[in-house]
Scaffold this active site. Structure first.
Site, PDB file in Angstrom:
ATOM      1  N   GLY A 172      79.542  39.597  85.516  1.00  0.00           N
ATOM      2  CA  GLY A 172      79.763  39.868  84.111  1.00  0.00           C
ATOM      3  C   GLY A 172      81.206  40.111  83.752  1.00  0.00           C
ATOM      4  N   GLY A 173      82.078  40.020  84.761  1.00  0.00           N
ATOM      5  CA  GLY A 173      83.511  40.208  84.478  1.00  0.00           C
ATOM      6  C   GLY A 173      84.004  39.236  83.415  1.00  0.00           C
ATOM      7  N   GLU A 184      74.060  33.666  82.932  1.00  0.00           N
ATOM      8  CA  GLU A 184      74.127  33.484  84.392  1.00  0.00           C
ATOM      9  C   GLU A 184      72.864  33.996  85.056  1.00  0.00           C
ATOM     10  OE1 GLU A 184      77.719  35.665  85.106  1.00  0.00           O
ATOM     11  OE2 GLU A 184      78.914  33.841  85.339  1.00  0.00           O
ATOM     12  N   THR A 236      80.082  30.609  85.940  1.00  0.00           N
ATOM     13  CA  THR A 236      81.208  30.857  85.022  1.00  0.00           C
ATOM     14  C   THR A 236      82.245  31.737  85.709  1.00  0.00           C
ATOM     15  OG1 THR A 236      79.816  30.629  83.062  1.00  0.00           O
ATOM     16  CG2 THR A 236      81.819  31.941  82.808  1.00  0.00           C
ATOM     17  N   GLY A 237      83.498  31.536  85.375  1.00  0.00           N
ATOM     18  CA  GLY A 237      84.582  32.342  85.926  1.00  0.00           C
ATOM     19  C   GLY A 237      85.597  31.454  86.643  1.00  0.00           C
ATOM     20  N   SER A 238      86.644  32.075  87.168  1.00  0.00           N
ATOM     21  CA  SER A 238      87.738  31.290  87.752  1.00  0.00           C
ATOM     22  C   SER A 238      87.323  30.592  89.048  1.00  0.00           C
ATOM     23  CB  SER A 238      88.957  32.186  87.995  1.00  0.00           C
ATOM     24  OG  SER A 238      88.616  33.221  88.914  1.00  0.00           O
TER      25      SER A 238
HETATM   26  O1  DER Z   1      81.506  36.843  84.766  1.00  0.00           O
HETATM   27  C1  DER Z   1      81.005  36.488  85.848  1.00  0.00           C
HETATM   28  O2  DER Z   1      79.858  36.806  86.207  1.00  0.00           O
HETATM   29  C2  DER Z   1      81.841  35.694  86.804  1.00  0.00           C
HETATM   30  O3  DER Z   1      81.023  34.924  87.659  1.00  0.00           O
HETATM   31  C3  DER Z   1      82.647  36.700  87.611  1.00  0.00           C
HETATM   32  O4  DER Z   1      81.753  37.591  88.125  1.00  0.00           O
HETATM   33  C4  DER Z   1      83.453  36.056  88.721  1.00  0.00           C
HETATM   34  O5  DER Z   1      84.598  35.607  88.131  1.00  0.00           O
HETATM   35  P1  DER Z   1      85.836  35.140  89.015  1.00  0.00           P
HETATM   36  O6  DER Z   1      85.332  34.005  89.868  1.00  0.00           O
HETATM   37  O7  DER Z   1      86.836  34.704  87.974  1.00  0.00           O
HETATM   38  O8  DER Z   1      86.291  36.315  89.816  1.00  0.00           O
END
Ligand code: DER
Length: 232
Positions: A98-99, A106, A28-30
């Site tokens: 966790g951002g 995850e 998850t995430g960008s």
């Molecule tokens: O929330 C998360 O664990 C995402 O994987 C984060 O850690 C990375 O997010 P990003 O690829 O948008 O920087």
């Protein structure tokens, strides 16, 4: 942007590890968004047969829109490989995640995988974890008392910290896919990861934190020119 180019380079390198017939965990995430797009391209181009579990509703929805068949983790049972992002990566491949508020699922998916590969841009690579806040998922019931326990833990570890408040997103209290809250701990420097990890896990209202210790097998760090550095 250079950051997007770096993320896409890392995503492509991660997707290159995928073999026909694999059982995959999708992060998850960008950066994971780039990964899901690149994975969909490979599936279309090569007719790959995969079984995929998602680490969030957001990733599940994106994968579905791109024609990637998503199954429940329990339907698949165990995974060969999880591809996911990170907020920080230290030299031992310990992570802060966790951002995006998805670190519980995850971590469950990563723990159900033979191999966890992190894909990231160079800004995530650090000497010491902690500059990025440490997300902690907590149950809403009695959250104020949970915060008291966390503050006492941080004091006992001589860790300075700022006021601890539930994460907000767009001006509203953020809730995770499990309808829990996230507390972001600003610790500046985390040297004793295991003390913080075990201390947090001892608090009843704490569900899971964003320290991934000894879980990452390989980090693929992309650069804007398309090159990728491997950290093992
Ligand atoms: O929330 C998360 O664990 C995402 O994987 C984060 O850690 C990375 O997010 P990003 O690829 O948008 O920087």
């Amino acid at each position: 942007s250079p950051s997007d180019l770096a993320k896409d380079a890392a995503a492509r390198a991660g997707v290159a590890l995928v073999q026909d017939g694999m059982r995959l965990g999708l992060g998850t995430g960008s950066t994971a968004v780039f990964m899901v797009h690149r994975l969909a391209e490979r599936i279309r181009a090569e007719g790959l047969r995969l079984r995929c579990a998602a680490t969030s509703r957001a990733t599940c929805d994106l994968a579905g829109q791109l024609g990637i068949h998503i199954e429940e983790l329990d339907e698949i049972g165990w995974l060969d490989l999880t591809l996911d992002g990170a907020d920080e990566i230290d030299p031992d491949l310990n992570l802060i995640k966790g951002g995006g508020g998805a670190h519980l699922r995850e971590k469950i998916v990563a723990a159900a995988s033979d191999r966890m590969v992190v894909i990231a841009d160079p800004t995530k690579v650090v000497e010491t974890l902690g500059a990025f806040h440490l997300p902690v998922e907590v149950i809403p019931f009695g959250v104020e008392t949970t915060i008291v326990h966390i503050r006492r833990l941080l004091d006992s570890l001589d860790l300075t910290h700022r006021p601890i408040l539930p994460r907000q997103r767009d001006g509203r209290i953020f809730h995770t896919d499990e309808d829990n809250l996230i507390l972001d701990l600003s610790l500046d420097v985390i040297t004793d990861c295991s003390a913080i990890s075990s201390g947090l896990h001892a608090i009843p209202g704490v569900v899971e934190h964003g320290l991934f210790l000894g879980m990452c097998d390989l980090a693929l760090v992309g650069a804007p020119d398309g090159s990728v550095i491997e950290m093992t």
